[in-house]
Scaffold this motif. Structure first.
Motif, PDB file in Angstrom:
ATOM      1  N   GLU A 240     -34.323 -40.643  40.794  1.00 52.00           N
ATOM      2  CA  GLU A 240     -34.043 -39.713  42.040  1.00 52.00           C
ATOM      3  C   GLU A 240     -33.060 -39.254  40.970  1.00 52.00           C
ATOM      4  O   GLU A 240     -32.324 -38.927  40.560  1.00 52.00           O
ATOM      5  N   PRO A 241     -33.399 -37.373  41.040  1.00 53.06           N
ATOM      6  CA  PRO A 241     -32.596 -36.188  40.799  1.00 53.06           C
ATOM      7  C   PRO A 241     -31.762 -36.131  41.092  1.00 53.06           C
ATOM      8  O   PRO A 241     -32.082 -34.759  41.944  1.00 53.06           O
ATOM      9  N   VAL A 242     -30.957 -36.752  41.842  1.00 58.39           N
ATOM     10  CA  VAL A 242     -30.152 -36.816  42.315  1.00 58.39           C
ATOM     11  C   VAL A 242     -28.971 -37.362  42.607  1.00 58.39           C
ATOM     12  O   VAL A 242     -28.554 -37.881  41.595  1.00 58.39           O
TER      13      VAL A 242
ATOM     14  N   ALA B 103     -53.833 -34.843  47.322  1.00 53.28           N
ATOM     15  CA  ALA B 103     -52.576 -35.304  47.569  1.00 53.28           C
ATOM     16  C   ALA B 103     -52.123 -35.470  49.509  1.00 53.28           C
ATOM     17  O   ALA B 103     -50.957 -36.537  49.076  1.00 53.28           O
ATOM     18  N   VAL B 104     -52.975 -36.537  50.036  1.00 52.51           N
ATOM     19  CA  VAL B 104     -52.329 -37.543  50.954  1.00 52.51           C
ATOM     20  C   VAL B 104     -52.915 -38.346  49.439  1.00 52.51           C
ATOM     21  O   VAL B 104     -51.535 -39.111  50.431  1.00 52.51           O
ATOM     22  N   MET B 105     -53.526 -38.939  48.747  1.00 51.62           N
ATOM     23  CA  MET B 105     -53.246 -40.401  48.614  1.00 51.62           C
ATOM     24  C   MET B 105     -51.916 -40.272  47.119  1.00 51.62           C
ATOM     25  O   MET B 105     -51.914 -41.815  47.035  1.00 51.62           O
ATOM     26  N   VAL B 106     -51.709 -39.221  46.959  1.00 53.63           N
ATOM     27  CA  VAL B 106     -50.603 -39.283  45.822  1.00 53.63           C
ATOM     28  C   VAL B 106     -49.021 -39.574  46.590  1.00 53.63           C
ATOM     29  O   VAL B 106     -48.201 -40.125  46.475  1.00 53.63           O
ATOM     30  N   MET B 107     -49.221 -39.403  48.272  1.00 59.84           N
ATOM     31  CA  MET B 107     -47.733 -38.646  49.076  1.00 59.84           C
ATOM     32  C   MET B 107     -47.221 -40.385  49.007  1.00 59.84           C
ATOM     33  O   MET B 107     -48.029 -40.522  49.497  1.00 59.84           O
ATOM     34  N   ARG B 108     -45.834 -40.724  49.229  1.00 61.46           N
ATOM     35  CA  ARG B 108     -45.274 -41.611  49.092  1.00 61.46           C
ATOM     36  C   ARG B 108     -44.147 -41.713  50.135  1.00 61.46           C
ATOM     37  O   ARG B 108     -43.350 -40.791  50.036  1.00 61.46           O
ATOM     38  N   PRO B 109     -43.234 -42.635  50.646  1.00 60.47           N
ATOM     39  CA  PRO B 109     -42.338 -41.515  51.528  1.00 60.47           C
ATOM     40  C   PRO B 109     -40.641 -41.908  50.006  1.00 60.47           C
ATOM     41  O   PRO B 109     -40.305 -40.697  50.893  1.00 60.47           O
ATOM     42  N   ASP B 110     -41.247 -42.222  49.342  1.00 61.00           N
ATOM     43  CA  ASP B 110     -40.321 -42.470  48.084  1.00 61.00           C
ATOM     44  C   ASP B 110     -40.379 -41.217  46.475  1.00 61.00           C
ATOM     45  O   ASP B 110     -41.927 -41.173  46.909  1.00 61.00           O
ATOM     46  N   PHE B 111     -39.875 -40.716  46.306  1.00 62.54           N
ATOM     47  CA  PHE B 111     -39.837 -39.589  45.203  1.00 62.54           C
ATOM     48  C   PHE B 111     -40.735 -40.230  44.117  1.00 62.54           C
ATOM     49  O   PHE B 111     -41.438 -39.762  43.549  1.00 62.54           O
ATOM     50  N   SER B 112     -39.966 -41.432  43.470  1.00 61.62           N
ATOM     51  CA  SER B 112     -40.410 -41.626  42.408  1.00 61.62           C
ATOM     52  C   SER B 112     -42.029 -42.408  42.629  1.00 61.62           C
ATOM     53  O   SER B 112     -42.615 -41.860  41.681  1.00 61.62           O
TER      54      SER B 112
ATOM     55  N   PRO C 155     -36.961 -32.963  50.923  1.00 57.21           N
ATOM     56  CA  PRO C 155     -36.684 -34.482  50.019  1.00 57.21           C
ATOM     57  C   PRO C 155     -35.998 -35.024  51.397  1.00 57.21           C
ATOM     58  O   PRO C 155     -35.813 -34.983  52.506  1.00 57.21           O
ATOM     59  N   ALA C 156     -36.465 -36.866  51.182  1.00 58.45           N
ATOM     60  CA  ALA C 156     -35.553 -38.048  51.681  1.00 58.45           C
ATOM     61  C   ALA C 156     -35.249 -38.673  50.590  1.00 58.45           C
ATOM     62  O   ALA C 156     -35.566 -39.773  50.729  1.00 58.45           O
ATOM     63  N   TRP C 157     -34.217 -38.348  49.909  1.00 55.67           N
ATOM     64  CA  TRP C 157     -33.130 -39.355  49.101  1.00 55.67           C
ATOM     65  C   TRP C 157     -32.574 -40.090  49.663  1.00 55.67           C
ATOM     66  O   TRP C 157     -32.103 -39.976  50.478  1.00 55.67           O
ATOM     67  N   GLU C 158     -32.601 -40.834  48.903  1.00 56.24           N
ATOM     68  CA  GLU C 158     -31.914 -42.642  48.424  1.00 56.24           C
ATOM     69  C   GLU C 158     -30.595 -42.824  48.332  1.00 56.24           C
ATOM     70  O   GLU C 158     -29.428 -42.780  49.467  1.00 56.24           O
ATOM     71  N   THR C 159     -30.084 -41.551  47.267  1.00 55.26           N
ATOM     72  CA  THR C 159     -29.418 -41.579  46.945  1.00 55.26           C
ATOM     73  C   THR C 159     -27.595 -41.708  48.288  1.00 55.26           C
ATOM     74  O   THR C 159     -27.013 -42.620  47.811  1.00 55.26           O
ATOM     75  N   PRO C 160     -28.212 -40.338  48.854  1.00 55.53           N
ATOM     76  CA  PRO C 160     -26.993 -40.352  49.566  1.00 55.53           C
ATOM     77  C   PRO C 160     -26.738 -41.031  50.815  1.00 55.53           C
ATOM     78  O   PRO C 160     -25.358 -41.226  51.334  1.00 55.53           O
TER      79      PRO C 160
ATOM     80  N   SER D  36     -34.785 -39.318  59.128  1.00 59.70           N
ATOM     81  CA  SER D  36     -35.753 -41.217  58.297  1.00 59.70           C
ATOM     82  C   SER D  36     -36.607 -40.757  57.156  1.00 59.70           C
ATOM     83  O   SER D  36     -36.891 -39.328  57.226  1.00 59.70           O
ATOM     84  N   PRO D  37     -36.528 -41.420  56.138  1.00 57.66           N
ATOM     85  CA  PRO D  37     -37.481 -41.212  55.452  1.00 57.66           C
ATOM     86  C   PRO D  37     -39.102 -41.028  55.865  1.00 57.66           C
ATOM     87  O   PRO D  37     -40.692 -40.412  55.301  1.00 57.66           O
ATOM     88  N   ILE D  38     -39.243 -42.080  56.432  1.00 58.65           N
ATOM     89  CA  ILE D  38     -40.835 -42.008  57.318  1.00 58.65           C
ATOM     90  C   ILE D  38     -41.374 -40.987  57.742  1.00 58.65           C
ATOM     91  O   ILE D  38     -41.976 -40.484  58.015  1.00 58.65           O
ATOM     92  N   THR D  39     -40.511 -40.429  59.193  1.00 59.10           N
ATOM     93  CA  THR D  39     -40.838 -38.924  60.048  1.00 59.10           C
ATOM     94  C   THR D  39     -40.730 -37.868  58.270  1.00 59.10           C
ATOM     95  O   THR D  39     -41.655 -36.791  58.543  1.00 59.10           O
TER      96      THR D  39
END
Length: 707
Positions: free
Chosen positions: A575-577, A401-410, A511-516, A366-369
């Protein structure tokens, strides 16, 4: 998309400054609450306690600016109280490094999981972790820590009190959401005049539904014009489509088409007038020409059958919209009083949030996990590295680091770039001002309030501006506590860079890519569309009037699946994938097929038979075939196979349709089969080397991709 291009696009997004509608009165109120908090604590408790209280008031105000339909005072109180608890526990454990790291890891992990409850909860939790790293350094004893925690609660209370005492445009967000939904319907009506099969993005209706979900206490104070118009907008949309569509409405050319275009234009003008009235809280002023278009008796002599019934129903619904927008609360059509959509209270919502977080933990992919695990590792590693470096104030690295991190890459990468650039600008500017003004606590506190006011005002314009104002605010605030400017510029810039690099590397490594996952989202959308179409078709076999709760539930599930697909496509575009399971052309064609499938189901919904209408028995077999075939089709999509629609074709070719071939349900069933076949053709193995690495056409002309 290559890594170089992805970094370029995310950097450009992070540094972008957009033109947005500002809310100066709300920003001024938030800054006033911050100023009152700092002034009182500076006068009574001293600079260090004032700095702690300022963090609480600052964070409480930020929480109220988030996209949430909760009452703003509640968000301010929850934010201030949660930061107070975090600070007190952090101070108790900070003398013991292993124990503090354990607390930091637990807090960071829970903050990462809290994104499952929504972006507002996730942001408040992440901010609490970041600010805790700063505030635990301010107290000097346990009693002092308890005092500082109390001042943070006071900061939240002051912000909440100001929201109650100085309301600025009450129900403004709900008004905007409902007005946007009606304006979207108006735009849809205009586009139908020129394109009878024009697509419609249901996102404004979804936003309006979320805004209309309120607590019982809110329901007692809600303005009358916000009660009922959303439901009318939901009912108007299929009527507009059925009037314009050549398959079930008027012919493509001729006097009937001309009359339909006139009615669609009048409907658009009426909906726009209602939207303006609701947004501004004023009386509705319908253009005379639009009102006359539905009152003329010529419509009955030009339109016949289903188009005439659609035009008549459209006029009746528009009159109800105008009455509701004017403040006349309407009862439901069956004579019962209208009820509101119930939103659970914060206390009753807590078990639901915990259950959602537990469900995310069960799925390791899961992207959240994954985000929670990344946040935990980066927060602890950043604190250790920052403490080991001879720069002092090592908390700045994990904070960034904590303030910039989000569940998605962009978002993670764009915010990392914006954080570093904004910190560089904000810290440099604030340090220069401190050199000129001197270390006077009162002046530093006033400058901190001014920086916060600018941040509140410009928050919507972009991350770069927000980070610059926030960095200046922190510098002024810590300067009020006695820090020298020489302790500010070099260490904070370098440690912010370190924190941003850690966040970016963490996403690249884990990562937690959405493309796949795009095929899975597409399969979910197909399953929801099939359920929607099957529910509508079954009502032709078992007429039950226009009250169809199963159809309504299926519509909501279909919209949620569509929104999830669009969000995934938008995230995958940056995403770069690369993923060989879905080509760019296939994604476009499959989306178009599913969009048209939902449009046909919507047209059928507009003509649901009344309770006393003649049943169409073969429709029951068709409904079962649609439901089972789309379930099997969803499995095929996930397994990278083209779905087979033989059961639907057999149900439509059955001999018992002989007396019902010219019915709406049979003609629409043929259209459903055609669009399902188009989906299978789109998902056939594509030898083209062009793989999905960019945005698709989300919904066709006039319906741009959501950002």
């Amino acid at each position: 998309m290559t890594w170089f291009r992805a970094l370029k696009e995310t950097s450009r997004s992070g540094l972008a400054v957009e033109r947005k509608r500002l809310e100066p009165l709300i920003a001024l109120r938030a800054a006033a609450g911050l100023g009152i908090t700092i002034g009182l604590c500076l006068w009574t408790l001293g600079p260090e306690a004032a700095a702690s209280s300022a963090f609480g008031a600052f964070q409480a105000a930020i929480a109220t600016f988030q996209r949430s339909w909760r009452p703003r005072p509640q968000l301010a109180l929850v934010s201030g109280a949660s930061l107070a608890v975090s600070t007190f526990l952090g101070y108790l454990t900070i003398p013991y490094l292993p124990l503090f790291l354990l607390l930091l890891a637990a807090w960071a992990f829970m903050a990462g999981l809290s994104w499952a409850a929504g972006p507002t909860t996730g942001l408040i939790a992440s901010s609490n972790v970041a600010m805790m790293l700063v505030t635990v350094t301010l107290p000097t004893s346990v009693a002092d820590a308890a005092l500082h925690a109390s001042t943070m609660v006071v900061g939240g209370l002051i912000q909440a009190a100001l929201i109650l005492l100085i309301p600025v445009r009450p129900w403004g967000r709900q008004r905007d959401a409902l007005a946007d939904a009606l304006a979207a319907e108006a735009d849809y009506a205009r586009r139908l005049r020129h394109n009878p099969v024009a697509p419609f993005d249901p996102l404004p209706l979804m936003e309006a539904r979320a805004a209309a979900t309120i607590t019982s206490r809110q329901a007692r104070n809600r303005p009358a014009e916000l009660h009922g118009a959303r439901g009318l907008a939901e009912r108007i949309r299929p009527v507009l489509a059925s009037l314009a569509d050549p398959a079930v409405g008027v012919p493509a050319e001729g006097p009937q088409r001309d009359r339909a275009r006139e009615l669609l234009g009048a409907a658009a003008d009426t909906l726009d007038a209602a939207a303006r009235a609701i947004r501004r809280g004023r009386a509705v002023r319908v253009p005379p020409a639009a009102d006359a278009a539905f009152r003329t008796p010529d419509t009955g002599s030009i339109l016949h059958g289903a188009p005439y019934r659609a035009a008549t129903r459209l006029g009746r619904l528009l009159r109800e919209v105008v009455e509701t927008a004017g403040g006349e609360a309407k009862a439901k059509g069956d004579g019962r009083p209208a009820v509101h959509l119930r939103r659970p209270s914060l206390l009753s919502l807590a078990p639901l949030v915990l259950a959602t977080m537990r469900d995310e933990l069960r799925h390791r992919s899961s992207p959240i996990t994954r985000h929670a695990i990344r946040a935990t590792v980066v927060a602890c590693l950043g604190y250790l590295l920052g403490s080991a470096l001879p720069l002092g104030h090592g908390y700045w690295a994990p904070l960034a680091a904590v303030m910039v991190m989000r569940p998605d890459f962009s978002q993670t990468y764009s915010r990392a770039v914006a954080r570093f650039a904004g910190t560089l600008v904000g810290v440099t500017a604030a340090t220069g001002v401190l050199q000129l003004t001197g270390p006077d606590p009162g002046v530093s506190g006033a400058l901190a309030v001014l920086s916060a006011a600018l941040m509140y005002l410009l928050m919507r314009t972009g991350q770069f501006v927000t980070q610059a104002c926030t960095s200046a605010y922190v510098v002024f605030l810590l300067g009020m506590g006695g820090e020298q400017w020489t302790q500010t510029v070099p260490e904070r810039v370098l440690l912010t860079l370190l924190g941003g690099v850690l966040a970016m590397v963490a996403y690249a490594v884990y990562p937690a890519w959405e493309t796949p996952r795009l095929r899975s989202y597409l399969a979910d959308w197909l399953l929801a569309q099939g359920r929607y179409a099957a529910a509508v078709v079954r009502h032709y076999a078992e007429p039950d009037g226009r009250r169809a709760p199963d159809v309504r539930e299926a519509v909501l599930l279909s919209r949620a699946a569509r929104a999830a697909w669009h969000t995934a496509v938008a995230q995958a575009a940056g995403e770069p994938v690369r993923h060989r399971g879905l080509s760019l052309i296939a994604a476009d064609d499959a989306e178009d097929a599913l969009t048209q499938l939902g449009r046909v189901a919507m047209l059928m919904e507009a003509h649901l038979p009344e309770r006393d209408a003649a049943a169409v028995p073969p429709a029951a077999r068709l409904a079962d075939a649609l439901r089972k075939a789309t379930q099997a089709g969803a499995r095929a999509v996930r397994e990278r196979r083209a779905p087979d629609w033989a059961p639907v074709r057999e149900a439509l070719d059955a001999p018992d349709w002989a007396d019902a071939e010219d019915t709406v349900v049979h003609r629409s069933g043929r259209l459903l089969l055609r669009h399902l076949t188009e989906l299978s053709e789109a998902l056939d193995p594509d030898p083209s080397p062009l793989l999905f690495n960019g945005p698709t056409n989300l919904g066709g002309p006039g319906n741009p991709a959501p950002r």
